[in-house]
Design a protein around this motif. Sequence first.
Motif, short mmCIF file in Angstrom:
data_model
loop_
_atom_site.label_atom_id
_atom_site.label_comp_id
_atom_site.label_asym_id
_atom_site.label_seq_id
_atom_site.Cartn_x
_atom_site.Cartn_y
_atom_site.Cartn_z
N VAL A 25 3.03 -5.15 -2.29
CA VAL A 25 1.69 -5.74 -2.19
C VAL A 25 1.28 -6.30 -3.54
N MET A 26 0.86 -7.55 -3.54
CA MET A 26 0.44 -8.21 -4.78
C MET A 26 -1.08 -8.14 -4.90
N ARG A 27 -1.55 -7.70 -6.06
CA ARG A 27 -2.99 -7.61 -6.33
C ARG A 27 -3.57 -9.01 -6.51
N PRO A 28 -4.71 -9.30 -5.90
CA PRO A 28 -5.36 -10.60 -6.15
C PRO A 28 -5.80 -10.67 -7.61
N SER A 29 -6.00 -11.88 -8.10
CA SER A 29 -6.48 -11.99 -9.48
C SER A 29 -7.87 -11.36 -9.57
N HIS A 30 -8.20 -10.81 -10.72
CA HIS A 30 -9.44 -10.04 -10.85
C HIS A 30 -10.69 -10.87 -10.58
N ASP A 31 -10.60 -12.19 -10.69
CA ASP A 31 -11.78 -13.02 -10.44
C ASP A 31 -11.74 -13.69 -9.06
N ASP A 32 -10.84 -13.21 -8.20
CA ASP A 32 -10.77 -13.76 -6.83
C ASP A 32 -11.99 -13.29 -6.04
N PRO A 33 -12.85 -14.21 -5.61
CA PRO A 33 -14.08 -13.82 -4.91
C PRO A 33 -13.89 -13.56 -3.41
N PRO A 35 -13.39 -11.73 -0.30
CA PRO A 35 -13.37 -10.33 0.13
C PRO A 35 -12.22 -10.02 1.08
N GLU A 36 -11.77 -11.01 1.84
CA GLU A 36 -10.64 -10.81 2.75
C GLU A 36 -9.35 -10.50 1.95
N ALA A 37 -9.15 -11.18 0.82
CA ALA A 37 -7.97 -10.91 -0.02
C ALA A 37 -8.01 -9.49 -0.55
N TRP A 38 -9.18 -8.99 -0.98
CA TRP A 38 -9.32 -7.62 -1.48
C TRP A 38 -9.17 -6.62 -0.34
N VAL A 42 -6.28 -3.68 -0.36
CA VAL A 42 -6.62 -2.25 -0.36
C VAL A 42 -6.21 -1.55 0.93
N TYR A 43 -6.37 -2.21 2.08
CA TYR A 43 -6.24 -1.49 3.36
C TYR A 43 -5.09 -1.90 4.27
N VAL A 44 -4.61 -3.11 4.20
CA VAL A 44 -3.66 -3.59 5.21
C VAL A 44 -2.22 -3.38 4.73
N ARG A 45 -1.44 -2.63 5.53
CA ARG A 45 -0.03 -2.38 5.23
C ARG A 45 0.78 -2.66 6.49
N LYS A 46 2.05 -3.06 6.30
CA LYS A 46 2.89 -3.43 7.43
C LYS A 46 3.60 -2.23 8.06
N ASN A 47 4.01 -1.23 7.27
CA ASN A 47 4.74 -0.05 7.75
C ASN A 47 6.00 -0.45 8.53
N PRO A 48 6.89 -1.23 7.90
CA PRO A 48 8.06 -1.73 8.64
C PRO A 48 9.15 -0.67 8.77
N PRO A 49 9.94 -0.72 9.85
CA PRO A 49 11.12 0.14 9.91
C PRO A 49 12.22 -0.47 9.04
#
Length: 85
Positions: A25-33, A35-38, A42-49
């Motif tokens: 997971v790549m962190r958005p740049s700190h000034d990315d406004p 909210p969907e990217a943040w 923080v919350y969305v993961r794929k959990n792949p086999p």
Amino acid sequence: MLRIECPCCGPRDHDEFRYGGDASVMRPSHDDPDPEAWYRYVYVRKNPPGPHSEFWQHMTGCRQWLVVERDTRNHSILSVGFART
Ligand SMILES: [Zn+2]
């Protein structure tokens, strides 16, 4: 039980380590406004086999942050390297 081959300390039980999350997971740049990217960061993961890159920290050893590639189907460790570049 997982055995993780720490590049500094050698093979150790996983209870010496702390899981640090998905290493892909790549962190958005700190000034990315956006909210969907943040939200995704923080919350969305794929959990792949299959192979999965994860951060682990050797808490009771050298305290290094590692990137561990682990197969989520059978918990085999495919590779271990330092998280620093
Ligand atoms: Zn170590």
